[in-house]
Design a protein around this motif. Structure first.
Motif, PDB file in Angstrom:
ATOM      1  N   ILE A 146       0.674  18.695  -3.400  1.00  9.51           N
ATOM      2  CA  ILE A 146       1.050  17.474  -2.678  1.00  9.51           C
ATOM      3  C   ILE A 146       2.479  17.090  -3.055  1.00  9.51           C
ATOM      4  CG2 ILE A 146       0.588  14.992  -2.457  1.00  9.51           C
ATOM      5  CD1 ILE A 146      -2.384  15.684  -2.764  1.00  9.51           C
ATOM      6  N   LEU A 147       2.790  17.224  -4.342  1.00 11.47           N
ATOM      7  CA  LEU A 147       4.159  16.956  -4.784  1.00 11.47           C
ATOM      8  C   LEU A 147       5.152  17.811  -4.008  1.00 11.47           C
ATOM      9  CD1 LEU A 147       6.654  16.593  -6.817  1.00 11.47           C
ATOM     10  CD2 LEU A 147       5.533  18.343  -8.161  1.00 11.47           C
ATOM     11  N   LEU A 148       4.788  19.081  -3.853  1.00 14.86           N
ATOM     12  CA  LEU A 148       5.663  20.031  -3.180  1.00 14.86           C
ATOM     13  C   LEU A 148       5.861  19.648  -1.711  1.00 14.86           C
ATOM     14  CD1 LEU A 148       6.676  22.973  -3.993  1.00 14.86           C
ATOM     15  CD2 LEU A 148       4.738  23.782  -2.670  1.00 14.86           C
ATOM     16  N   ILE A 149       4.770  19.178  -1.100  1.00 16.15           N
ATOM     17  CA  ILE A 149       4.737  18.955   0.340  1.00 16.15           C
ATOM     18  C   ILE A 149       5.322  17.597   0.723  1.00 16.15           C
ATOM     19  CG2 ILE A 149       3.107  18.440   2.202  1.00 16.15           C
ATOM     20  CD1 ILE A 149       1.266  20.567   0.940  1.00 16.15           C
ATOM     21  N   LEU A 150       5.049  16.589  -0.128  1.00 16.20           N
ATOM     22  CA  LEU A 150       5.251  15.202   0.271  1.00 16.20           C
ATOM     23  C   LEU A 150       6.683  14.897   0.740  1.00 16.20           C
ATOM     24  CD1 LEU A 150       3.772  12.593   0.586  1.00 16.20           C
ATOM     25  CD2 LEU A 150       4.277  12.029  -1.777  1.00 16.20           C
TER      26      LEU A 150
ATOM     27  N   SER B   4       6.493  -7.699   7.721  1.00 15.66           N
ATOM     28  CA  SER B   4       5.918  -8.390   6.587  1.00 15.66           C
ATOM     29  C   SER B   4       6.053  -7.533   5.340  1.00 15.66           C
ATOM     30  CB  SER B   4       4.452  -8.710   6.834  1.00 15.66           C
ATOM     31  OG  SER B   4       3.701  -7.529   6.738  1.00 15.66           O
ATOM     32  N   LYS B   5       6.196  -8.237   4.239  1.00 17.39           N
ATOM     33  CA  LYS B   5       6.370  -7.554   2.962  1.00 17.39           C
ATOM     34  C   LYS B   5       5.140  -6.701   2.645  1.00 17.39           C
ATOM     35  CE  LYS B   5       8.557  -8.246  -1.321  1.00 17.39           C
ATOM     36  NZ  LYS B   5       9.420  -9.047  -2.123  1.00 17.39           N
ATOM     37  N   LYS B   6       3.970  -7.222   3.066  1.00 19.08           N
ATOM     38  CA  LYS B   6       2.725  -6.511   2.794  1.00 19.08           C
ATOM     39  C   LYS B   6       2.736  -5.135   3.465  1.00 19.08           C
ATOM     40  CE  LYS B   6      -1.740  -7.115   4.157  1.00 19.08           C
ATOM     41  NZ  LYS B   6      -2.482  -7.890   5.127  1.00 19.08           N
ATOM     42  N   ASP B   7       3.205  -5.109   4.721  1.00 20.03           N
ATOM     43  CA  ASP B   7       3.261  -3.834   5.433  1.00 20.03           C
ATOM     44  C   ASP B   7       4.130  -2.828   4.692  1.00 20.03           C
ATOM     45  OD1 ASP B   7       1.565  -4.294   7.458  1.00 20.03           O
ATOM     46  OD2 ASP B   7       3.076  -4.996   8.886  1.00 20.03           O
ATOM     47  N   LYS B   8       5.321  -3.295   4.311  1.00 15.03           N
ATOM     48  CA  LYS B   8       6.244  -2.378   3.631  1.00 15.03           C
ATOM     49  C   LYS B   8       5.600  -1.775   2.402  1.00 15.03           C
ATOM     50  CE  LYS B   8      10.341  -4.971   4.829  1.00 15.03           C
ATOM     51  NZ  LYS B   8      11.416  -5.780   4.284  1.00 15.03           N
ATOM     52  N   VAL B   9       4.994  -2.631   1.603  1.00 23.56           N
ATOM     53  CA  VAL B   9       4.382  -2.149   0.358  1.00 23.56           C
ATOM     54  C   VAL B   9       3.262  -1.170   0.670  1.00 23.56           C
ATOM     55  CG1 VAL B   9       3.061  -2.835  -1.672  1.00 23.56           C
ATOM     56  CG2 VAL B   9       5.016  -4.199  -0.937  1.00 23.56           C
ATOM     57  N   LEU B  10       2.399  -1.546   1.637  1.00 29.66           N
ATOM     58  CA  LEU B  10       1.259  -0.690   1.952  1.00 29.66           C
ATOM     59  C   LEU B  10       1.692   0.683   2.466  1.00 29.66           C
ATOM     60  CD1 LEU B  10      -1.367  -3.039   3.633  1.00 29.66           C
ATOM     61  CD2 LEU B  10      -1.521  -1.842   1.444  1.00 29.66           C
ATOM     62  N   PHE B  11       2.744   0.698   3.279  1.00 32.81           N
ATOM     63  CA  PHE B  11       3.171   1.966   3.869  1.00 32.81           C
ATOM     64  C   PHE B  11       3.890   2.850   2.849  1.00 32.81           C
ATOM     65  CE2 PHE B  11       2.667   1.977   8.590  1.00 32.81           C
ATOM     66  CZ  PHE B  11       1.968   0.777   8.698  1.00 32.81           C
ATOM     67  N   MET B  12       4.691   2.213   1.998  1.00 37.05           N
ATOM     68  CA  MET B  12       5.515   3.011   1.087  1.00 37.05           C
ATOM     69  C   MET B  12       4.821   3.346  -0.234  1.00 37.05           C
ATOM     70  SD  MET B  12       8.302   3.751   2.610  1.00 37.05           S
ATOM     71  CE  MET B  12       9.060   4.574   1.223  1.00 37.05           C
ATOM     72  N   ALA B  13       3.920   2.464  -0.676  1.00 37.75           N
ATOM     73  CA  ALA B  13       3.389   2.592  -2.037  1.00 37.75           C
ATOM     74  C   ALA B  13       2.765   3.954  -2.361  1.00 37.75           C
ATOM     75  CB  ALA B  13       2.399   1.468  -2.314  1.00 37.75           C
ATOM     76  N   PRO B  14       1.889   4.508  -1.487  1.00 33.26           N
ATOM     77  CA  PRO B  14       1.267   5.782  -1.878  1.00 33.26           C
ATOM     78  C   PRO B  14       2.299   6.871  -2.184  1.00 33.26           C
ATOM     79  CG  PRO B  14       0.191   4.875   0.062  1.00 33.26           C
ATOM     80  CD  PRO B  14       1.395   4.016  -0.187  1.00 33.26           C
ATOM     81  N   THR B  15       3.300   6.991  -1.306  1.00 31.76           N
ATOM     82  CA  THR B  15       4.325   8.012  -1.523  1.00 31.76           C
ATOM     83  C   THR B  15       5.068   7.768  -2.831  1.00 31.76           C
ATOM     84  OG1 THR B  15       4.634   8.438   0.815  1.00 31.76           O
ATOM     85  CG2 THR B  15       6.489   8.951  -0.606  1.00 31.76           C
ATOM     86  N   ILE B  16       5.446   6.511  -3.044  1.00 30.35           N
ATOM     87  CA  ILE B  16       6.224   6.223  -4.248  1.00 30.35           C
ATOM     88  C   ILE B  16       5.399   6.474  -5.502  1.00 30.35           C
ATOM     89  CG2 ILE B  16       7.348   4.356  -5.539  1.00 30.35           C
ATOM     90  CD1 ILE B  16       8.373   3.323  -2.857  1.00 30.35           C
ATOM     91  N   ILE B  17       4.117   6.090  -5.466  1.00 30.39           N
ATOM     92  CA  ILE B  17       3.276   6.309  -6.649  1.00 30.39           C
ATOM     93  C   ILE B  17       3.134   7.807  -6.942  1.00 30.39           C
ATOM     94  CG2 ILE B  17       0.914   6.123  -7.528  1.00 30.39           C
ATOM     95  CD1 ILE B  17       0.786   3.401  -6.017  1.00 30.39           C
ATOM     96  N   VAL B  18       2.848   8.585  -5.888  1.00 25.32           N
ATOM     97  CA  VAL B  18       2.679  10.027  -6.108  1.00 25.32           C
ATOM     98  C   VAL B  18       3.974  10.644  -6.638  1.00 25.32           C
ATOM     99  CG1 VAL B  18       2.287  12.231  -4.965  1.00 25.32           C
ATOM    100  CG2 VAL B  18       0.831  10.301  -4.440  1.00 25.32           C
ATOM    101  N   LEU B  19       5.095  10.242  -6.065  1.00 21.12           N
ATOM    102  CA  LEU B  19       6.356  10.844  -6.513  1.00 21.12           C
ATOM    103  C   LEU B  19       6.720  10.406  -7.930  1.00 21.12           C
ATOM    104  CD1 LEU B  19       8.528  10.871  -3.287  1.00 21.12           C
ATOM    105  CD2 LEU B  19       7.424  12.781  -4.422  1.00 21.12           C
TER     106      LEU B  19
END
Lengths: 275, 288
Positions: A146-150, B4-19
């Motif tokens: 997932i890291l690679l893909i994301l 809304s701030k909530k939307d931004k957080v909800l949309f971006m958070a998963p990617t940012i957390i994983v990265l």
């Protein structure tokens, strides 16, 4: 007029010379996989006039764990691509549509995660997975893929969403859609070819990935590319079997590419090509 | 449009957390263990703080410096050759002759095949006994040479495979921006008596500059990380003749289990890649 004809002939010859250079190694791997050992080492070279045999495939699938590696590859590629898209598509939508401070910085940071040498992640996750007992599991390898893909998913999908005029979601929101509904019901169907291309490209990335597969798996969840190098050490120079395994890795991807190349070029060229 | 701030957080958070979990956390972890003297096969060494010792030893280690030299030679040669050949190939495919469509399809397949398979294919091609390359060289009277077994030829031999695999990337990027080159300007220059080379260097090349810089940036970053292809072809051999920093780091961490030293090397690599890419980005921004 004559000078132009000569030039076209030169171009024609050059084009086909390059095609041959590109086809040759692949042709060589595929034909060697269907040769007996005697034919593989035969001189002068037998291009096509050898006894076609499936013995190498029977050997790799029957005697080695290759069939298991194949399913591991399928599971990890599908899981990491689906999850990668679920996580990355909303971020791509947000980067394309929301007004955010630090948007460029965020976008650059997401892309820059690609720069890190894989070993930087491999060492900590190797140590952690050993102590948590998740070493050599589908779960661990899926997370690494997932890291690679994301970052690719975000980058590619953002470029596909950017192609859709902003009025499209504005009208959707006037009709009472929430942002999330806008993305799911309007934008994703419009960008479905981009979505398909991104999905397939994610599968290719995971399917081909070698380093994490080699470091973080051993017997249970090893994928196909990592299994090739175990062929190297265990069987020495069993070219026929190695070529059979290579063909199994390469063929599904080549079929995807022939079917989807116009969609895929954008991903392959980092969004430089509007496919 | 409401944002809304909530939307931004909800949309971006998963990617940012994983990265964060997959890049920032490992970097922090590596930084910490690089200050210790931890060898995985010697459990008692785990919390022996040694400060910058691993960095100093790494930078003084002739083996590391040699691998760094190999890495830089490899990156520079690969990027320069792939960019030049990629541009030429794009110009060639842009001429509509019989086969240009096939050329694109065939060339793209090289870059989607797993690097391990590419390495295997080229290893087979280079085989001194029955490989195709030696077979053809034999026809003209040279053949039977183990290119991958000779320390002098192993890097050029691997580079050839790298060029085969990654010239297509440059090719695709350049091909996509060739339609942007102004036909009017080319014709006007032709009428004014500019020859084909002058037209290429003064008109075509300048308009391709942004895409060429993108290609240079991407190829530099990936060539610096190159591991799979070399490992599949030579495992760093003969001896250490093709051992770049990535193979050395792998061996340090997973053959000798000296994770602290390998982490120090990885941190040095991160610093180097960051320096190189920020220089390239600066050039790109100034030119673009």
């Amino acid at each position: 007029m004559k000078k132009k004809t000569i030039r076209r002939i030169i171009f024609f010859v050059l084009v086909w010379a390059v095609i041959i250079i590109y086809v040759m190694p692949l042709f060589w791997i595929v034909t060697t996989s269907f040769k007996t050992d005697a034919d593989a080492y035969a001189l002068p070279i037998k291009w096509l006039n050898f006894d076609w045999t499936t013995i190498n495939y029977i050997n790799v699938f029957g005697k080695s764990a290759l069939i298991k590696n194949f399913w591991n590859s399928v599971i990890v590629a599908l899981a990491s691509s689906v999850i990668g898209l679920c996580i990355g598509v909303p971020a791509a939508y947000a980067l394309s549509r929301f007004s955010m401070t630090h948007k460029n910085g965020l976008s650059t940071w997401i892309l820059s995660t690609r720069m890190a040498p894989p070993i930087l992640c491999a060492i900590p996750y190797y140590i952690l997975s050993k102590s948590l007992g998740i070493y050599d599991t589908h779960f661990l390898l899926t997370v690494m893929h997932i890291l690679l893909i994301l970052s690719w998913v975000v980058w590619m999908m953002q470029s596909f969403f950017d192609d859709v005029p902003i009025e499209v979601d504005e009208s959707g929101m006037l009709d009472g859609c929430s942002r999330f509904q806008c993305m799911i019901r309007i934008m994703m169907p419009i960008s479905r070819s981009g979505l398909t291309a991104t999905f397939i490209y994610s599968i290719i990335l995971s399917w081909n990935e070698y380093f994490f597969a080699m470091v973080l798996t051993s017997v249970k969840s090893q994928t196909l590319p990592a299994s090739i190098t175990s062929f190297l050490s265990v069987y020495g120079l069993m070219w026929g079997q190695m070529c059979a395994a290579s063909t199994v890795i390469m063929l599904p991807i080549l079929i995807f590419v022939f079917l989807m190349q116009n969609h895929l070029v954008r991903g392959l060229s980092m969004g430089a090509v509007k496919g | 449009m409401k944002n809304s701030k909530k939307d931004k957080v909800l949309f971006m958070a998963p990617t940012i957390i994983v990265l964060l979990a997959t890049t920032v956390f490992p970097l922090a972890y590596s930084l910490v263990i690089s200050l210790f003297d931890w060898n995985l096969v010697k459990p008692d060494t785990k919390w022996k703080f040694v400060g910058l010792k691993n960095y100093i030893e790494t930078l003084k280690n002739p083996g590391y410096l040699a691998s760094l030299r190999i890495t830089f030679i490899y990156v520079i040669a690969a990027v320069v050759l792939e960019v030049v050949l990629g541009i030429l190939l794009a110009l060639l495919a842009y001429q509509q002759v019989l086969g240009s469509r096939i050329l694109r399809t065939v060339v793209i397949s090289a870059m989607v095949i797993s690097p391990v398979v590419v390495g295997t294919a080229w290893r087979l091609m280079y085989n001194p006994g029955y490989g195709l390359i030696n077979y053809f060289l034999d026809r003209i009277g040279i053949g039977g040479y183990g290119f991958l077994a000779d320390a002098k030829t192993v890097i050029p031999a691997i580079l050839l495979a790298d060029i085969w695999e990654w010239t297509p990337l440059v090719f695709l990027i350049v091909l996509s921006s060739l339609p942007n080159v102004s036909v009017d300007a080319l014709e006007a220059a032709g009428i004014d008596g500019a020859n084909a080379f002058q037209r290429f260097f003064y008109i075509t090349l300048p308009s391709l500059k942004p895409s060429i810089l993108l290609a240079v940036l991407m190829r530099t970053m990936d060539a610096f990380k190159q591991y799979d292809l070399i490992y599949a072809m030579t495992q760093g051999g003969p001896g250490v003749a093709s051992q770049n920093v990535n193979i050395l780091m792998y061996n340090t961490a997973f053959q000798y289990f000296n994770v602290s030293k390998a982490s120090a090397m990885a941190v040095i690599s991160v610093i180097l890649i960051n320096m190189i890419s920020s220089i390239l980005l600066k050039v790109t921004r100034r030119e673009g």
